[in-house]
Design a protein around this motif. Structure first.
Motif, PDB file in Angstrom:
ATOM      1  N   GLN A  84     -12.447 111.758 145.816  1.00 55.73           N
ATOM      2  CA  GLN A  84     -11.429 110.704 145.775  1.00 55.73           C
ATOM      3  C   GLN A  84     -10.808 110.595 144.391  1.00 55.73           C
ATOM      4  O   GLN A  84      -9.600 110.344 144.250  1.00 55.73           O
ATOM      5  CB  GLN A  84     -12.060 109.365 146.182  1.00 55.73           C
ATOM      6  CG  GLN A  84     -12.455 109.302 147.662  1.00 55.73           C
ATOM      7  CD  GLN A  84     -13.219 108.032 148.010  1.00 55.73           C
ATOM      8  OE1 GLN A  84     -13.751 107.358 147.127  1.00 55.73           O
ATOM      9  NE2 GLN A  84     -13.280 107.715 149.301  1.00 55.73           N
ATOM     10  N   THR A  85     -11.624 110.813 143.356  1.00 49.29           N
ATOM     11  CA  THR A  85     -11.098 110.779 141.985  1.00 49.29           C
ATOM     12  C   THR A  85     -10.124 111.920 141.748  1.00 49.29           C
ATOM     13  O   THR A  85      -9.065 111.746 141.113  1.00 49.29           O
ATOM     14  CB  THR A  85     -12.256 110.865 140.975  1.00 49.29           C
ATOM     15  OG1 THR A  85     -13.151 109.767 141.179  1.00 49.29           O
ATOM     16  CG2 THR A  85     -11.732 110.824 139.532  1.00 49.29           C
ATOM     17  N   ILE A  86     -10.447 113.107 142.270  1.00 41.21           N
ATOM     18  CA  ILE A  86      -9.561 114.270 142.131  1.00 41.21           C
ATOM     19  C   ILE A  86      -8.243 114.015 142.843  1.00 41.21           C
ATOM     20  O   ILE A  86      -7.151 114.298 142.307  1.00 41.21           O
ATOM     21  CB  ILE A  86     -10.248 115.528 142.699  1.00 41.21           C
ATOM     22  CG1 ILE A  86     -11.437 115.924 141.806  1.00 41.21           C
ATOM     23  CG2 ILE A  86      -9.261 116.691 142.814  1.00 41.21           C
ATOM     24  CD1 ILE A  86     -12.291 117.028 142.376  1.00 41.21           C
ATOM     25  N   ILE A  87      -8.329 113.474 144.069  1.00 43.37           N
ATOM     26  CA  ILE A  87      -7.105 113.172 144.831  1.00 43.37           C
ATOM     27  C   ILE A  87      -6.234 112.177 144.064  1.00 43.37           C
ATOM     28  O   ILE A  87      -5.006 112.340 143.960  1.00 43.37           O
ATOM     29  CB  ILE A  87      -7.472 112.625 146.226  1.00 43.37           C
ATOM     30  CG1 ILE A  87      -8.146 113.725 147.062  1.00 43.37           C
ATOM     31  CG2 ILE A  87      -6.227 112.093 146.939  1.00 43.37           C
ATOM     32  CD1 ILE A  87      -8.725 113.207 148.375  1.00 43.37           C
ATOM     33  N   ALA A  88      -6.863 111.130 143.531  1.00 41.02           N
ATOM     34  CA  ALA A  88      -6.104 110.095 142.808  1.00 41.02           C
ATOM     35  C   ALA A  88      -5.458 110.653 141.545  1.00 41.02           C
ATOM     36  O   ALA A  88      -4.358 110.240 141.163  1.00 41.02           O
ATOM     37  CB  ALA A  88      -7.028 108.929 142.464  1.00 41.02           C
ATOM     38  N   SER A  89      -6.123 111.610 140.914  1.00 39.42           N
ATOM     39  CA  SER A  89      -5.596 112.154 139.659  1.00 39.42           C
ATOM     40  C   SER A  89      -4.501 113.184 139.898  1.00 39.42           C
ATOM     41  O   SER A  89      -3.658 113.415 139.040  1.00 39.42           O
ATOM     42  CB  SER A  89      -6.725 112.787 138.849  1.00 39.42           C
ATOM     43  OG  SER A  89      -7.192 113.972 139.477  1.00 39.42           O
ATOM     44  N   GLY A  90      -4.546 113.826 141.066  1.00 39.80           N
ATOM     45  CA  GLY A  90      -3.583 114.877 141.358  1.00 39.80           C
ATOM     46  C   GLY A  90      -3.834 116.141 140.559  1.00 39.80           C
ATOM     47  O   GLY A  90      -2.959 117.004 140.471  1.00 39.80           O
ATOM     48  N   LYS A  91      -5.019 116.268 139.995  1.00 39.19           N
ATOM     49  CA  LYS A  91      -5.344 117.436 139.182  1.00 39.19           C
ATOM     50  C   LYS A  91      -6.511 118.203 139.800  1.00 39.19           C
ATOM     51  O   LYS A  91      -7.288 117.653 140.581  1.00 39.19           O
ATOM     52  CB  LYS A  91      -5.716 117.010 137.761  1.00 39.19           C
ATOM     53  CG  LYS A  91      -4.584 116.307 137.015  1.00 39.19           C
ATOM     54  CD  LYS A  91      -5.036 115.878 135.630  1.00 39.19           C
ATOM     55  CE  LYS A  91      -3.925 115.163 134.876  1.00 39.19           C
ATOM     56  NZ  LYS A  91      -4.374 114.716 133.531  1.00 39.19           N
ATOM     57  N   ALA A  92      -6.608 119.469 139.409  1.00 41.16           N
ATOM     58  CA  ALA A  92      -7.712 120.288 139.893  1.00 41.16           C
ATOM     59  C   ALA A  92      -9.041 119.700 139.431  1.00 41.16           C
ATOM     60  O   ALA A  92      -9.127 119.065 138.374  1.00 41.16           O
ATOM     61  CB  ALA A  92      -7.557 121.717 139.404  1.00 41.16           C
ATOM     62  N   GLY A  93     -10.072 119.933 140.222  1.00 34.80           N
ATOM     63  CA  GLY A  93     -11.391 119.418 139.852  1.00 34.80           C
ATOM     64  C   GLY A  93     -12.486 120.179 140.562  1.00 34.80           C
ATOM     65  O   GLY A  93     -12.228 121.018 141.439  1.00 34.80           O
ATOM     66  N   GLU A  94     -13.724 119.892 140.166  1.00 34.88           N
ATOM     67  CA  GLU A  94     -14.865 120.570 140.781  1.00 34.88           C
ATOM     68  C   GLU A  94     -16.095 119.697 140.695  1.00 34.88           C
ATOM     69  O   GLU A  94     -16.175 118.783 139.867  1.00 34.88           O
ATOM     70  CB  GLU A  94     -15.134 121.913 140.113  1.00 34.88           C
ATOM     71  CG  GLU A  94     -15.519 121.820 138.653  1.00 34.88           C
ATOM     72  CD  GLU A  94     -15.780 123.177 138.027  1.00 34.88           C
ATOM     73  OE1 GLU A  94     -16.770 123.301 137.261  1.00 34.88           O
ATOM     74  OE2 GLU A  94     -15.007 124.114 138.294  1.00 34.88           O
ATOM     75  N   THR A  95     -17.046 119.990 141.538  1.00 34.97           N
ATOM     76  CA  THR A  95     -18.336 119.312 141.526  1.00 34.97           C
ATOM     77  C   THR A  95     -19.353 120.185 142.233  1.00 34.97           C
ATOM     78  O   THR A  95     -18.988 121.195 142.864  1.00 34.97           O
ATOM     79  CB  THR A  95     -18.250 117.928 142.205  1.00 34.97           C
ATOM     80  OG1 THR A  95     -19.500 117.252 142.041  1.00 34.97           O
ATOM     81  CG2 THR A  95     -17.968 118.065 143.699  1.00 34.97           C
ATOM     82  N   GLU A  96     -20.610 119.811 142.134  1.00 32.81           N
ATOM     83  CA  GLU A  96     -21.679 120.571 142.775  1.00 32.81           C
ATOM     84  C   GLU A  96     -22.381 119.702 143.800  1.00 32.81           C
ATOM     85  O   GLU A  96     -22.552 118.497 143.608  1.00 32.81           O
ATOM     86  CB  GLU A  96     -22.696 121.058 141.729  1.00 32.81           C
ATOM     87  CG  GLU A  96     -22.111 122.034 140.725  1.00 32.81           C
ATOM     88  CD  GLU A  96     -23.118 122.438 139.652  1.00 32.81           C
ATOM     89  OE1 GLU A  96     -24.266 121.931 139.705  1.00 32.81           O
ATOM     90  OE2 GLU A  96     -22.772 123.236 138.778  1.00 32.81           O
ATOM     91  N   ALA A  97     -22.797 120.326 144.905  1.00 34.06           N
ATOM     92  CA  ALA A  97     -23.507 119.595 145.961  1.00 34.06           C
ATOM     93  C   ALA A  97     -24.257 120.600 146.832  1.00 34.06           C
ATOM     94  O   ALA A  97     -23.919 121.783 146.870  1.00 34.06           O
ATOM     95  CB  ALA A  97     -22.541 118.776 146.812  1.00 34.06           C
ATOM     96  N   ARG A  98     -25.277 120.090 147.529  1.00 36.53           N
ATOM     97  CA  ARG A  98     -26.018 120.937 148.469  1.00 36.53           C
ATOM     98  C   ARG A  98     -25.425 120.803 149.874  1.00 36.53           C
ATOM     99  O   ARG A  98     -25.188 119.673 150.335  1.00 36.53           O
ATOM    100  CB  ARG A  98     -27.494 120.520 148.475  1.00 36.53           C
ATOM    101  CG  ARG A  98     -28.264 120.951 147.243  1.00 36.53           C
ATOM    102  CD  ARG A  98     -29.570 120.205 147.095  1.00 36.53           C
ATOM    103  NE  ARG A  98     -29.327 118.809 146.720  1.00 36.53           N
ATOM    104  CZ  ARG A  98     -30.292 117.927 146.466  1.00 36.53           C
ATOM    105  NH1 ARG A  98     -31.555 118.290 146.579  1.00 36.53           N
ATOM    106  NH2 ARG A  98     -29.985 116.690 146.112  1.00 36.53           N
ATOM    107  N   LEU A  99     -25.205 121.957 150.512  1.00 32.20           N
ATOM    108  CA  LEU A  99     -24.657 121.985 151.871  1.00 32.20           C
ATOM    109  C   LEU A  99     -25.685 122.605 152.814  1.00 32.20           C
ATOM    110  O   LEU A  99     -26.327 123.610 152.487  1.00 32.20           O
ATOM    111  CB  LEU A  99     -23.357 122.794 151.913  1.00 32.20           C
ATOM    112  CG  LEU A  99     -22.231 122.325 150.955  1.00 32.20           C
ATOM    113  CD1 LEU A  99     -20.991 123.198 151.141  1.00 32.20           C
ATOM    114  CD2 LEU A  99     -21.895 120.851 151.175  1.00 32.20           C
ATOM    115  N   ARG A 100     -25.793 121.997 154.004  1.00 30.05           N
ATOM    116  CA  ARG A 100     -26.777 122.456 154.986  1.00 30.05           C
ATOM    117  C   ARG A 100     -26.300 123.705 155.704  1.00 30.05           C
ATOM    118  O   ARG A 100     -25.169 123.780 156.165  1.00 30.05           O
ATOM    119  CB  ARG A 100     -27.070 121.352 155.990  1.00 30.05           C
ATOM    120  CG  ARG A 100     -28.234 121.667 156.943  1.00 30.05           C
ATOM    121  CD  ARG A 100     -28.437 120.568 157.952  1.00 30.05           C
ATOM    122  NE  ARG A 100     -27.288 120.492 158.865  1.00 30.05           N
ATOM    123  CZ  ARG A 100     -26.648 119.363 159.156  1.00 30.05           C
ATOM    124  NH1 ARG A 100     -27.026 118.223 158.587  1.00 30.05           N
ATOM    125  NH2 ARG A 100     -25.613 119.369 159.992  1.00 30.05           N
TER     126      ARG A 100
END
Length: 466
Positions: free
Chosen positions: A67-83
């Motif tokens: 949501q922060t990336i969408i609000a900023s309109g800028k590229a972004g990244e994060t890490e998470a575990r996916l099943r």
């Protein structure tokens, strides 16, 4: 259709989980790699359906960042575990970039999820290994530190922080300098700069301030670490507490000085005064008192107590050597050590005239030990008082034994000198033995016929302690 079909084939062939989303965030498309990995159908994954495969511990954080990336309109990244489809989880790096039209408005988001599970596991192992190393360093019974090649300090182990009260930030900001005794800092820094310049190992003794404000002696050693070319890239250091050794050295030096005073004929009062000061230096919070005894009148002759007020020590002169209510009297008559741990609360001393005298001057514990000649005659008593209730520790008993032994030597020599002074030409002198010990020699002309057997009298007590 052919173009769209070819594009889908290309996207599905990308060795990563690719996706696209509307400007406001809901997912529109997920490639085949994504669907194959998660086991979701395209319909299940669209919109917000993809959140079903995010680890519960990571979901809130992932949504917040998205949501922060969408609000900023800028590229972004994060890490998470996916099943994965089989129920296991793997770590992914999730990246998103916006696509804009000619007016700069975001028309779509494109993203890719890259499997980083092996990297994360390697990082976790490295963190675990680092933690284990730090725990090992923290367990070392010494102050441990590292230094940059230029000599600036990096961290200290947990024990170092606990001892000095300095934080890691204090150390890196130069706070360690303030922990070194002001009288020692200049030489320590000079020697350290010289070693950093030459690359030679560093070794030096100095005092370090503890968290309670007291200083303790340490010996510090630092060695350089070199790269393959032989260049110093880091220094590793450790300092050990040597306070006990330093105190022992100082005590031995003090004993030597006392024995030299005895051998040179210093006044008995001066010797006993120096003895009290030596013991007080070795036992903080203790105040010493030597009570000389006149057995002709069975009274205490005088007291030597350089650190006690005269109002406390002077009244002992002329008091009878009583074996009932006076700790020093009991010690002298029974030839035993008398320990009053708390003279205020122990009922044994309630009727003792010395109790109110001791308490009036702010003292609570009294330890009295007889000073005996080598034949076992009581010459005096050695007394220690403290302002708090206390019993002698093994360290106290050790230094009391040394004190009574030296006092015995000094008093016996003084008594022999006094006896010789009653003759016209008698004299006494001392000489060092080839080995340990000293020989006291006296001459008494009136008894010259015994001179061949009695001229040299070796005092075994002196030989044993010198």
């Amino acid at each position: 259709m052919t173009s769209q079909h070819n594009f889908k084939r290309i996207v599905d062939t990308i060795p990563a989980m690719a996706w696209s989303a509307r400007p406001d965030g809901p997912t529109e498309f997920l490639n085949q790699h994504y669907l194959d990995y998660t086991g979701l159908s395209a319909e299940q994954a669209r919109g917000c359906g993809w959140t079903a495969v995010v680890h519960t511990d990571d979901l809130d954080g992932l949504i917040t960042i998205w949501q922060t990336i969408i609000a900023s309109g800028k590229a972004g990244e994060t890490e998470a575990r996916l099943r994965r489809f089989d129920g296991s989880y793997r770590w992914f790096l999730n990246r998103a970039n916006p696509l804009r039209d000619e007016s700069g408005n975001i028309v779509k988001w494109y993203g890719v999820n890259i499997d980083i599970d092996e990297r994360k596991r390697t990082e976790d192992k490295a963190v675990e290994a680092e933690g284990e190393l730090q725990r090992t360093i923290d367990g070392i019974p010494a102050l441990v530190a590292a230094y940059y090649a230029d000599g600036s300090r990096i961290p200290i182990n947990k024990r170092g922080g606990e001892f000095t009260g300095l934080s890691a930030a204090d150390v890196t900001n130069g706070g360690w300098r303030g922990a070194i005794h002001p009288e020692d800092i200049e030489l320590e820094e000079s020697k350290w700069r010289a070693c950093v310049t030459t690359g030679e190992p560093f070794e030096h003794e100095y005092r370090v301030r503890a968290v309670d404000g007291t200083y303790r002696w340490h010996i510090a050693r630092r060695v350089p670490l070199h790269d393959e070319a032989g260049k110093v890239i880091r220094w590793c250091g450790m300092s050990h507490d040597i306070e006990g050794r330093k105190q022992a050295e100082a005590f031995l030096a003090g004993e030597k000085q006392l024995l030299e005073m005895i051998a040179s004929g210093s006044l008995l009062r001066d010797v006993l005064s120096a003895l009290c000061e030596l013991i007080e230096g070795a036992a903080p919070d203790c105040f010493c008192d030597v009570h000389m005894i006149d057995w002709i009148s069975s009274t205490f002759e005088y007291a030597v107590a350089p650190s006690l007020p005269s109002a406390y020590s002077d009244p002992i002169a002329g008091m009878p050597v009583s074996g009932e209510l006076l700790p020093c009297g009991i010690a002298a008559l029974q030839k035993i050590q008398v320990v009053a741990v708390d003279i205020e609360l122990n009922p044994r001393w309630y009727t003792s005239p010395v109790r109110s005298h001791v308490l009036r001057h702010g003292y609570r514990s009294v330890w009295s030990t007889p000073v005996c000649s080598k034949e076992g005659r009581v010459l005096a008593t050695f007394c220690i008082v403290q302002r708090k209730p206390a019993a002698p520790s093994p360290h106290h008993q050790d230094i009391i034994a040394h004190a009574t032994q030296i006092a015995s030597i000094a008093i016996e020599r003084s008594l022999i000198e006094a006896a010789l002074r009653q003759t016209e030409t008698g004299r006494l002198w001392a000489a060092a033995n080839d080995g340990p010990g000293a020989t006291f020699t006296f001459s008494v002309p009136e008894y010259s016929k015994y001179r061949s057997s009695a001229e040299n009298v070796n005092l075994s007590t002196v030989s044993a302690i010198l």
